[in-house]
Structure formats: C-alpha cells, structure tokens
Design a protein around this motif. Structure first.
Motif, PDB file in Angstrom:
ATOM      1  N   GLN A  61       0.812  -1.222   0.000  1.00 38.90           N
ATOM      2  CA  GLN A  61       0.000   0.000   0.000  1.00 38.90           C
ATOM      3  C   GLN A  61       0.844   1.271   0.000  1.00 38.90           C
ATOM      4  N   ASP A  62       2.109   1.166   0.372  1.00 39.98           N
ATOM      5  CA  ASP A  62       3.005   2.321   0.365  1.00 39.98           C
ATOM      6  C   ASP A  62       3.798   2.452  -0.932  1.00 39.98           C
ATOM      7  N   GLY A  63       3.569   1.556  -1.878  1.00 37.31           N
ATOM      8  CA  GLY A  63       4.263   1.594  -3.156  1.00 37.31           C
ATOM      9  C   GLY A  63       5.605   0.892  -3.160  1.00 37.31           C
ATOM     10  N   ALA A  64       5.940   0.178  -2.085  1.00 40.09           N
ATOM     11  CA  ALA A  64       7.203  -0.562  -2.028  1.00 40.09           C
ATOM     12  C   ALA A  64       7.059  -1.884  -2.778  1.00 40.09           C
ATOM     13  N   MET A  65       8.051  -2.217  -3.588  1.00 41.60           N
ATOM     14  CA  MET A  65       8.035  -3.469  -4.339  1.00 41.60           C
ATOM     15  C   MET A  65       8.184  -4.642  -3.372  1.00 41.60           C
ATOM     16  N   ILE A  66       7.247  -5.585  -3.461  1.00 42.72           N
ATOM     17  CA  ILE A  66       7.316  -6.767  -2.600  1.00 42.72           C
ATOM     18  C   ILE A  66       7.266  -8.062  -3.409  1.00 42.72           C
ATOM     19  N   GLY A  67       7.049  -7.941  -4.707  1.00 47.63           N
ATOM     20  CA  GLY A  67       7.030  -9.127  -5.551  1.00 47.63           C
ATOM     21  C   GLY A  67       7.349  -8.775  -6.991  1.00 47.63           C
ATOM     22  N   PHE A  68       7.954  -9.724  -7.665  1.00 45.28           N
ATOM     23  CA  PHE A  68       8.352  -9.547  -9.056  1.00 45.28           C
ATOM     24  C   PHE A  68       8.216 -10.890  -9.744  1.00 45.28           C
ATOM     25  N   ALA A  69       7.695 -10.871 -10.954  1.00 42.42           N
ATOM     26  CA  ALA A  69       7.592 -12.120 -11.720  1.00 42.42           C
ATOM     27  C   ALA A  69       7.752 -11.834 -13.201  1.00 42.42           C
ATOM     28  N   GLN A  70       8.357 -12.797 -13.871  1.00 43.26           N
ATOM     29  CA  GLN A  70       8.435 -12.726 -15.320  1.00 43.26           C
ATOM     30  C   GLN A  70       8.151 -14.109 -15.872  1.00 43.26           C
ATOM     31  N   LEU A  71       7.490 -14.100 -17.006  1.00 45.80           N
ATOM     32  CA  LEU A  71       7.084 -15.337 -17.652  1.00 45.80           C
ATOM     33  C   LEU A  71       7.735 -15.390 -19.023  1.00 45.80           C
ATOM     34  N   TRP A  72       8.507 -16.436 -19.258  1.00 44.74           N
ATOM     35  CA  TRP A  72       9.123 -16.653 -20.574  1.00 44.74           C
ATOM     36  C   TRP A  72       8.263 -17.666 -21.315  1.00 44.74           C
ATOM     37  N   ILE A  73       7.734 -17.238 -22.452  1.00 46.19           N
ATOM     38  CA  ILE A  73       6.885 -18.101 -23.271  1.00 46.19           C
ATOM     39  C   ILE A  73       7.533 -18.228 -24.643  1.00 46.19           C
ATOM     40  N   PRO A  74       8.127 -19.367 -24.943  1.00 46.09           N
ATOM     41  CA  PRO A  74       8.706 -19.541 -26.282  1.00 46.09           C
ATOM     42  C   PRO A  74       7.638 -19.321 -27.347  1.00 46.09           C
ATOM     43  N   ARG A  75       7.971 -18.548 -28.338  1.00 43.47           N
ATOM     44  CA  ARG A  75       7.000 -18.177 -29.377  1.00 43.47           C
ATOM     45  C   ARG A  75       7.028 -19.125 -30.571  1.00 43.47           C
ATOM     46  N   ASN A  76       7.765 -20.213 -30.439  1.00 42.37           N
ATOM     47  CA  ASN A  76       7.820 -21.150 -31.554  1.00 42.37           C
ATOM     48  C   ASN A  76       7.419 -22.535 -31.079  1.00 42.37           C
ATOM     49  N   GLY A  77       7.106 -23.384 -32.009  1.00 44.36           N
ATOM     50  CA  GLY A  77       6.730 -24.754 -31.676  1.00 44.36           C
ATOM     51  C   GLY A  77       5.230 -24.908 -31.542  1.00 44.36           C
ATOM     52  N   ASP A  78       4.815 -26.168 -31.469  1.00 41.58           N
ATOM     53  CA  ASP A  78       3.398 -26.485 -31.395  1.00 41.58           C
ATOM     54  C   ASP A  78       2.878 -26.578 -29.966  1.00 41.58           C
ATOM     55  N   VAL A  79       3.778 -26.708 -29.002  1.00 43.82           N
ATOM     56  CA  VAL A  79       3.376 -26.893 -27.614  1.00 43.82           C
ATOM     57  C   VAL A  79       3.436 -25.559 -26.883  1.00 43.82           C
ATOM     58  N   ALA A  80       2.333 -25.200 -26.237  1.00 35.29           N
ATOM     59  CA  ALA A  80       2.317 -23.992 -25.412  1.00 35.29           C
ATOM     60  C   ALA A  80       3.010 -24.308 -24.093  1.00 35.29           C
ATOM     61  N   ASP A  81       4.089 -23.613 -23.833  1.00 40.51           N
ATOM     62  CA  ASP A  81       4.879 -23.873 -22.645  1.00 40.51           C
ATOM     63  C   ASP A  81       5.420 -22.549 -22.144  1.00 40.51           C
ATOM     64  N   GLY A  82       5.745 -22.474 -20.876  1.00 38.88           N
ATOM     65  CA  GLY A  82       6.306 -21.254 -20.333  1.00 38.88           C
ATOM     66  C   GLY A  82       7.088 -21.543 -19.067  1.00 38.88           C
ATOM     67  N   PHE A  83       7.876 -20.556 -18.666  1.00 34.99           N
ATOM     68  CA  PHE A  83       8.693 -20.659 -17.462  1.00 34.99           C
ATOM     69  C   PHE A  83       8.435 -19.421 -16.621  1.00 34.99           C
ATOM     70  N   LEU A  84       7.906 -19.609 -15.414  1.00 36.40           N
ATOM     71  CA  LEU A  84       7.626 -18.521 -14.494  1.00 36.40           C
ATOM     72  C   LEU A  84       8.765 -18.409 -13.498  1.00 36.40           C
ATOM     73  N   TRP A  85       9.346 -17.225 -13.402  1.00 36.09           N
ATOM     74  CA  TRP A  85      10.420 -16.946 -12.441  1.00 36.09           C
ATOM     75  C   TRP A  85       9.958 -15.784 -11.594  1.00 36.09           C
ATOM     76  N   SER A  86      10.094 -15.909 -10.271  1.00 41.14           N
ATOM     77  CA  SER A  86       9.610 -14.844  -9.403  1.00 41.14           C
ATOM     78  C   SER A  86      10.476 -14.695  -8.161  1.00 41.14           C
ATOM     79  N   LYS A  87      10.328 -13.537  -7.543  1.00 43.33           N
ATOM     80  CA  LYS A  87      10.959 -13.246  -6.261  1.00 43.33           C
ATOM     81  C   LYS A  87       9.919 -12.567  -5.384  1.00 43.33           C
ATOM     82  N   THR A  88       9.906 -12.961  -4.131  1.00 43.34           N
ATOM     83  CA  THR A  88       9.016 -12.371  -3.135  1.00 43.34           C
ATOM     84  C   THR A  88       9.871 -11.810  -2.009  1.00 43.34           C
ATOM     85  N   HIS A  89       9.526 -10.612  -1.557  1.00 42.43           N
ATOM     86  CA  HIS A  89      10.248  -9.989  -0.448  1.00 42.43           C
ATOM     87  C   HIS A  89      10.249 -10.951   0.739  1.00 42.43           C
ATOM     88  N   PRO A  90      11.385 -11.113   1.414  1.00 39.23           N
ATOM     89  CA  PRO A  90      11.473 -12.070   2.525  1.00 39.23           C
ATOM     90  C   PRO A  90      10.407 -11.877   3.608  1.00 39.23           C
TER      91      PRO A  90
END
Length: 111
Positions: A61-90
C-alpha cells in the motif's frame, strides 16, 4: 493484512527499482542470482520477451516493491509452454503473494 497491488512494467524507470529489489532478495537468499540495470535492460529488450505482458510487479500500500515475476513463453513450436520466475520480499513469504504470482502466470499462459 497487507494490501497488494499488481502492476505492469513501466519501462526504463523500473529498471533500477527492480535491480535493487532482486539484489535485496539475493542478499537474503544467497543463490548467486544478483543482477544489474544493464543485465535487466538486455534481458527485457530481448525480441523473445514482451515485458509489457510477461512481467509483473507487486507493491504494498506504500508503493514498495514486494514481488516480481516474469514469464518466458517460447514463441515457436506447437506446444504452449512457459517458465515462471519470481521473487518475493522475505517479509512477505507467507504464501499469499506467491499464490497471486502463480495465478497471474497461469492466466497469462492461458492468454
């Protein structure tokens, strides 16, 4: 109870706060996953990555970053797949935020 707000990546202005947040988490976790603004700029600028849609920031609520995530989704191939990487404040590793991050990743993969 901490109020959370998820938001999209704002571009260059977010690079230093993201690097600071990830490096703070690294100082606690010690997983050899530190980063720099230059490394983030290069990673987020990859033609294989869409930071507007595949990156999310959570703030308290104070605007401090407490979580971050990025999703890598390969844009090629027939199979929909992705990799979720994240960090959460301790101080917020109680499972609630991690659940939101996973739910965001699942929704984004469905898109």
């Amino acid at each position: 109870m901490t109020m959370l707000q998820a938001r999209t990546y704002l571009g260059e202005a977010d690079l230093q706060p993201i690097a600071d947040f990830l490096n703070f988490c690294e100082s606690v976790d010690q997983l050899d996953e530190g980063t720099s603004v230059g490394e983030l700029r290069e990673e987020f600028g990859s033609p294989e990555f869409d930071p507007t849609h595949d990156l999310r920031i959570w703030e308290d609520q104070d605007g401090a970053m407490i979580g971050f995530a990025q999703l890598w989704i390969p844009r090629n191939g027939d199979v929909a797949d992705g990799f979720l990487w994240s960090k959460t404040h301790p101080e917020h590793r109680d499972g609630m935020l991690d659940g939101e991050i996973i739910a965001w990743g699942e929704e984004r993969m469905r898109d």
